[in-house]
Design a protein around this motif. Structure first.
Motif, PDB file in Angstrom:
ATOM      1  N   LEU A 361       0.838  -1.197   0.000  1.00 48.22           N
ATOM      2  CA  LEU A 361       0.000   0.000   0.000  1.00 48.22           C
ATOM      3  C   LEU A 361       0.879   1.256   0.000  1.00 48.22           C
ATOM      4  O   LEU A 361       0.643   2.199  -0.765  1.00 48.22           O
ATOM      5  N   TYR A 364       2.575   1.790  -3.248  1.00 46.89           N
ATOM      6  CA  TYR A 364       1.568   2.235  -4.224  1.00 46.89           C
ATOM      7  C   TYR A 364       1.316   3.743  -4.105  1.00 46.89           C
ATOM      8  O   TYR A 364       1.363   4.467  -5.092  1.00 46.89           O
ATOM      9  N   TYR A 374      -2.669  10.689  -3.290  1.00 45.30           N
ATOM     10  CA  TYR A 374      -2.704  10.023  -1.992  1.00 45.30           C
ATOM     11  C   TYR A 374      -1.789  10.687  -0.971  1.00 45.30           C
ATOM     12  O   TYR A 374      -2.244  11.298  -0.019  1.00 45.30           O
ATOM     13  N   PRO A 418      -8.472  -7.414   6.918  1.00 45.72           N
ATOM     14  CA  PRO A 418      -7.580  -6.334   7.346  1.00 45.72           C
ATOM     15  C   PRO A 418      -8.307  -5.016   7.582  1.00 45.72           C
ATOM     16  O   PRO A 418      -8.045  -4.317   8.572  1.00 45.72           O
ATOM     17  N   LEU A 419      -9.224  -4.689   6.705  1.00 46.37           N
ATOM     18  CA  LEU A 419      -9.881  -3.392   6.826  1.00 46.37           C
ATOM     19  C   LEU A 419     -10.670  -3.291   8.129  1.00 46.37           C
ATOM     20  O   LEU A 419     -10.661  -2.271   8.808  1.00 46.37           O
TER      21      LEU A 419
ATOM     22  N   VAL B   2      -7.817  -1.100  -8.813  1.00 45.84           N
ATOM     23  CA  VAL B   2      -6.499  -1.730  -8.753  1.00 45.84           C
ATOM     24  C   VAL B   2      -6.504  -2.962  -9.640  1.00 45.84           C
ATOM     25  O   VAL B   2      -7.371  -3.827  -9.528  1.00 45.84           O
ATOM     26  N   LEU B  26      -4.402 -10.788  -2.414  1.00 50.59           N
ATOM     27  CA  LEU B  26      -3.988  -9.417  -2.176  1.00 50.59           C
ATOM     28  C   LEU B  26      -4.784  -8.408  -2.999  1.00 50.59           C
ATOM     29  O   LEU B  26      -5.084  -7.310  -2.522  1.00 50.59           O
ATOM     30  N   GLN B  29      -8.001  -7.307  -1.378  1.00 51.73           N
ATOM     31  CA  GLN B  29      -7.678  -6.602  -0.125  1.00 51.73           C
ATOM     32  C   GLN B  29      -7.129  -5.211  -0.420  1.00 51.73           C
ATOM     33  O   GLN B  29      -7.549  -4.212   0.180  1.00 51.73           O
ATOM     34  N   MET B  30      -6.198  -5.146  -1.347  1.00 58.17           N
ATOM     35  CA  MET B  30      -5.612  -3.849  -1.710  1.00 58.17           C
ATOM     36  C   MET B  30      -6.686  -2.936  -2.276  1.00 58.17           C
ATOM     37  O   MET B  30      -6.708  -1.738  -1.997  1.00 58.17           O
ATOM     38  N   ASP B  32      -9.834  -2.895  -1.609  1.00 59.95           N
ATOM     39  CA  ASP B  32     -10.637  -2.421  -0.464  1.00 59.95           C
ATOM     40  C   ASP B  32      -9.925  -1.288   0.257  1.00 59.95           C
ATOM     41  O   ASP B  32     -10.514  -0.246   0.560  1.00 59.95           O
ATOM     42  N   ILE B  33      -8.666  -1.535   0.564  1.00 60.06           N
ATOM     43  CA  ILE B  33      -7.916  -0.562   1.370  1.00 60.06           C
ATOM     44  C   ILE B  33      -7.697   0.729   0.585  1.00 60.06           C
ATOM     45  O   ILE B  33      -7.869   1.825   1.110  1.00 60.06           O
ATOM     46  N   ILE B  34      -7.358   0.582  -0.689  1.00 61.73           N
ATOM     47  CA  ILE B  34      -7.121   1.778  -1.491  1.00 61.73           C
ATOM     48  C   ILE B  34      -8.417   2.560  -1.677  1.00 61.73           C
ATOM     49  O   ILE B  34      -8.436   3.789  -1.601  1.00 61.73           O
TER      50      ILE B  34
END
Lengths: 473, 94, 477
Positions: A361, A364, A374, A418-419, B2, B26, B29-30, B32-34
């Motif tokens: 993340l 990125y 970002y 995770p979120l 993504v 991943l 998940q990425m 979602d997070i982004i």
């Protein structure tokens, strides 16, 4: 009552009255560890032999009538992301499982100068990334109040060791709540000092602009004593503030009449468990009864704090954790065909999934084409949060809310999402973004008999006020 | 959104090797997070300065005075592989 | 078609501070591998950088000497990439707010002066050194150089030939040495250079696609590499090809370059503000304080030598090209010697000795004081130029005064006309052939006769008097 159940200030008094000896304290702590740590798993490594030797030395100095500092002879547990010379510092990562620093962190130098005795190094989420200590590469620490629950994180080992009387004091580190949230979930006191008051030199960096070391203790008085010992300017840390620190134990006075408390409605919104909310509000009522005024208000940008946090913290982490490449220290892959493969295999095998996620993340948001949208945007948003807190502190002495949206959750409950795990930092993260101090104090238990913590937030460098309020809770 | 190629590009920059099952896990998940991180785009930050440092400080310097360096043994004590007083890595061509 | 080349330089100079940029380890060159290191410069977990005050001072000095604007507010940034010589896997550098910007330097090529823009000068840390492992196929990492302070000087693409690039490099080296911020020893890697080269049709104003060339470790390599690249690009274009954006590496041994990486593999350095270091805020007082502390710079010195000392441009140019030579010169002139005489000695006999012995003027045995004595004895007529050379030879090895040597060797010049006249008569009597030549109009016969008298006197007779007497004698025959 065992000595390990007492606080630093109680033990200090007894040592000076010659009622007990330092070796007795240390023995008591290790006895407790031997009894409980198989279940709790708070410690990654122990220093029993060294500690007993130091205890004997320290006792000699007490016997000789020396006037020793408050922490002399007091056992302390160190989160395993704080460098200790000659003692393995693993960050609960396979990457550093055998890493022995050749130097002491500044806080460790200060503790040693005071005569504190290091018990061992405590478990954490790998590189302090997480809110449950489940992300440790070595083991999952359990909550002493309920072994099926997490102790919180990332300083879960430190908080659990204090709560289980497997130590007297502990140091944690807090980047987005990693001192306060586990303190809250374990029913102990956790102080995140103002950014810049405690040296970060020797704290293995997660997010440099947010990280801060602080005390995890059994009561507020111990927090003040430990904070006294570790705060202060350090010539090895450019972000360490040069200022006169008061004696923080002077904050420990009863009476809060006239205190102005602000309750941000964002801290009592949808995501917060209603039982937690209720218990916190009841405690606020008590403070009101003691003479404080209470007002609800709003810090609108707090709703964005988690987004800002995950951008900034991950970006910094992606850079800070690049040095773990298998070259100079730490894990190196068994075999690699060429340099690039050495890097990729080492890092893929050495880091756990959460660390990799955050590195991804962070990489990125810093990569070409995304920086402005970002990272740069988050830096601007950070200004907004800071300004809104500044404004609030023109009206209130402290801001109060829950420390964690829930009490301790079950091991494994959130580790797949995770979120959802990130959301448990919702109350603590804004404080790191604003760089201000906050303390979590236990204020009771919920219906499942799990501790609830209340967070008291102060303005920058005003640890005196939050300690005072915490002392009056 | 993504995409796989974004994840692959980022993994390459970060020197992480992702196998297919890593990627499969991943990517959502990425995403979602982004997506979550992207909420800040709603904030109006026009005319707002960036906070590069929360502390209002500048010019923190050190004097140019030599202190004794560490012993080589202490510098290399954690090195996974060493030779002739140096860390050793697979051959670098240039 | 005729082409014009467009050249820009990126020059890295190590600063001559005592300690590294972010820790207190020594910057001394040549220590045992991995002995000038600490947890900070080797990037150990938990360590933090602390900026060396002198680095800022030296960079500002360099900026002012190159006519830059000094930033009142500047910050440091992280440049992220993996390489075994970079322990933190990021280099602390400066990205968008460098310490110095918008400067210029004037260079002289083929008698014409040209102004080259200096885009920026920023501070950063050096990387370690990779050594080839003689026994196996691995690479060894020596971290002694990690964290040695550098300035990176970036120029505008204002140069049009390799010669101009060379001249600029010489100029920058001279200036850095004058202001004492870098010793610029290329063989120790304390001055390094990357070049950007493109070509365009002569007269065009649109630059062509440029390439970057790295690993240039001497001025001559730089010049060669640029010329090689210009020719390479011409060939590509003439064959109908296109220049691609790439980084090339110069191999001095084969005098050729090869591609290191193309645009597709361009690095994404993910620059972001260094959270561990605070901004550098400089006020006018600080900047002006440094400005007034600057020594006289080469351009100014050059003008002064021509204006005040009436030195030829040739002399002024050679003397000011080296800080040390010009300081030696200034010292001698300040002691009262005639500037041109001092210059002649420095550029003549002294330079010859320096070259032969491969030493610098600072290691040269004859002090400016002694040189001034020597010159003054010549000017007073005590010794001849020829005798002076003998004194000079002695001074190179012995700790004696000029006066002592003259006395010991009996080199004092004979100014007594009657004594010289005797010798003149003898020489004329013995060299009738030359006398005949003179009578036939060959005036250079005088020179020969003067030489003979000089020989007779073992170099001690005053040549002006000899000359006068010979001419008189010949005309009286």
């Amino acid at each position: 009552m065992e000595l390990c159940e007492l606080t630093a200030h109680e033990l200090g008094k007894m040592l000076r009255n010659k009622e007990i000896t330092v070796p007795q304290i240390v023995e008591s702590v290790y006895k407790s560890i031997e009894l409980k740590d198989n279940d709790i798993k708070a410690y990654i490594s122990l220093q029993k032999e060294e500690a007993l030797k130091e205890a004997a030395e320290m006792q000699k100095r007490f016997d000789a009538g020396e006037d020793l500092p408050p922490l002399a002879g007091i056992p302390i547990t160190i989160k395993d992301n704080i460098c200790t010379k000659g003692i393995k510092t693993t960050c609960a990562s396979k990457m550093l499982q055998d890493f022995v620093p050749p130097y002491d962190a500044t806080v460790i130098e200060k503790l040693k100068a005071q005569g504190a005795i290091i018990v061992g190094k405590s478990n954490l989420d790998e590189f302090a990334m997480g809110g449950s200590t489940e992300n440790s590469a070595f083991m999952k620490t359990r909550n002493p109040h309920n072994l099926e629950c997490v102790p919180g994180g990332s300083s879960g080992g430190s908080a659990a060791s204090v709560a289980a009387n497997e130590t007297i004091l502990a140091l944690g580190s807090d980047t987005g709540g990693s001192i306060r949230q586990p303190a809250s979930l374990c029913g102990v006191v956790g102080l995140k000092p103002t950014y810049g008051t405690v040296s970060r030199f020797g704290l293995v960096a997660f997010a440099s602009s947010l990280d801060q070391i602080g005390p995890i203790t059994k009561d507020v008085e111990d927090a003040a004593i430990l904070f006294n010992a570790i705060c202060g300017h350090d010539e090895h840390d450019a972000t360490s503030v040069s200022m006169e620190h008061p004696d923080y134990t002077k904050a420990l006075e009863k009476g809060i009449s006239g205190l102005k408390i602000g309750l941000p409605k964002e801290f009592f919104g949808e995501g917060i468990n209603s039982e937690v909310k209720e218990i916190v509000l009841k405690k606020v009522e008590e403070l009101k009864a003691k003479g404080a005024t209470v007002e609800e208000f709003s810090i609108p940008s707090i709703d964005y704090a988690l987004s800002i946090y995950y951008i900034l913290a991950s970006a910094e982490a992606s850079s800070n954790l690049s040095r773990y490449d298998g070259v100079k220290y730490g894990y190196r892959t068994e075999s690699a065909d060429g340099l690039n493969e050495l890097y990729e295999k080492t890092r893929s095998e050495g880091f756990g999934p959460e660390v990799k996620r955050r590195i991804m993340l962070g990489t990125y948001v810093l990569s070409s084409g995304y920086y402005d949208a970002y990272y740069k945007k988050a830096l601007k948003a950070r200004t907004l949060i800071r300004q809104e807190f500044d404004k609030a502190f023109t009206k209130y002495d402290v801001i109060i809310g829950p420390t964690s949206p829930t009490t301790a959750f079950k091991i494994g409950e959130k580790s797949e999402n995770p979120l959802e795990m990130y959301l448990s930092d919702v109350c603590t993260v804004p404080v790191n973004i604003a760089g201000i101090p906050a303390i979590s104090v236990p204020i009771g238990t919920d219906s499942k008999n799990l501790p609830v913590g209340m967070q008291i937030i102060g303005k920058a460098f005003d640890e005196m006020t939050i300690l005072k309020v915490a002392y009056n809770v | 959104m993504v995409e796989t190629k974004d994840i692959e590009y980022v993994a390459k920059l970060a020197k992480l090797k992702l196998n297919d099952s890593d990627k499969e896990k991943l990517i959502p998940q990425m995403a979602d997070i982004i997506n979550f991180a992207n909420r800040i785009s709603e904030l109006n930050t026009e005319g707002i300065e960036e906070t590069n440092h929360i502390l209002n400080m500048s010019n923190v310097f050190r004097e140019d005075e030599v202190k004794t360096s560490y012993k080589r043994d202490d510098i290399l004590m954690n090195a996974p592989q060493k030779e002739a007083g140096c860390i050793i890595v697979p051959g670098v061509n240039n | 078609m005729e082409y014009e080349s467009v050249i820009g330089l990126e020059i890295h100079a190590e600063l001559s501070t005592k300690t590294k940029i972010f820790c207190s380890c020594t910057t001394e060159f040549g220590g045992d591998v991995n002995t000038h290191c600490c947890p900070i410069c080797t990037g150990m977990p938990g360590t933090l950088p602390m900026l060396n005050k002198k680095v800022v001072e030296y960079a500002v000095k360099a900026g002012l000497a190159m006519n830059c604007t000094i930033s009142k507010f500047s910050k440091q940034d992280r440049k992220n990439y993996f390489y075994p010589d970079l322990p933190k896997a990021y280099q602390i550098s400066q990205y968008d707010l460098p310490l110095c910007k918008n400067g210029y330097l004037d260079i002289e090529v083929d008698g014409a002066t040209k102004r080259i823009g200096i885009t920026r000068i920023h501070i950063e840390e050096d990387a370690g050194k990779l050594l080839h492992n003689a026994w196996g196929n691995g690479t060894l990492v020596d971290m002694n150089r990690c964290g040695v302070p550098l300035i990176e000087i970036v120029t505008e693409p204002d140069m049009r030939s390799a010669k101009e690039a060379h001249a600029l490099l010489e100029k920058i080296k001279t200036i850095l040495q004058y202001i004492d911020v870098s010793d610029c020893k290329m063989q120790e890697g304390s001055l390094r250079c990357d070049v950007n080269v493109s070509i365009m049709p002569k007269g065009s104003t649109t630059f062509g696609q440029r390439t970057e060339m790295k690993n240039l470790n001497s001025f001559s390599a730089t010049e060669k590499a640029i010329n090689f690249e210009i020719e390479r690009q011409k060939e590509v274009v003439e064959a109908g090809g296109k220049i691609t954006q790439e980084t090339r590496r110069w191999d001095d041994e084969t005098s050729s370059s090869y591609s290191m990486r193309s645009k597709e593999n361009a690095q994404d350095y993910r620059y972001f503000p260094e959270p561990d270091l605070l901004p550098i805020v400089l006020d006018d007082e600080y900047i002006e304080g440094i400005r007034t502390s600057l020594p006289e710079l080469p351009d100014k010195k050059y003008a002064r030598y021509i204006e005040s000392y009436k030195l030829p441009e040739y002399d002024a140019n050679l003397l000011t090209a080296s800080k040390d030579l010009s300081e030696y010169f200034d010292k001698a002139v300040n002691l009262g010697a005639t500037p041109k005489a001092v210059s002649n000695w420095i550029l003549g006999d002294i330079s010859k000795v320096l070259n032969e012995e491969s030493i610098t003027i600072n290691e040269f045995k004859i002090t400016p004081e002694k040189l001034v004595e020597l010159i003054s004895e010549i000017e007073k007529g005590t010794i001849s130029n020829t005798a002076a050379k003998s004194v000079f030879e002695v001074l190179l090895t012995e700790d004696k005064t000029v006066e002592e040597i003259i006395k010991e060797k009996g080199l004092a010049q004979v100014n007594d006309e009657s004594a010289i006249k005797e010798m003149v008569e003898r020489v004329i009597a013995n060299n009738q052939k030359s006398v005949e030549d003179y009578k036939k109009g060959k005036t250079n016969a005088v020179g020969y006769l003067v030489g003979q008298v000089m020989k007779e006197s073992r170099g001690s007779a005053n040549p002006q008097i000899i000359n006068k007497l010979i001419v008189e004698a010949l005309n009286n025959l």
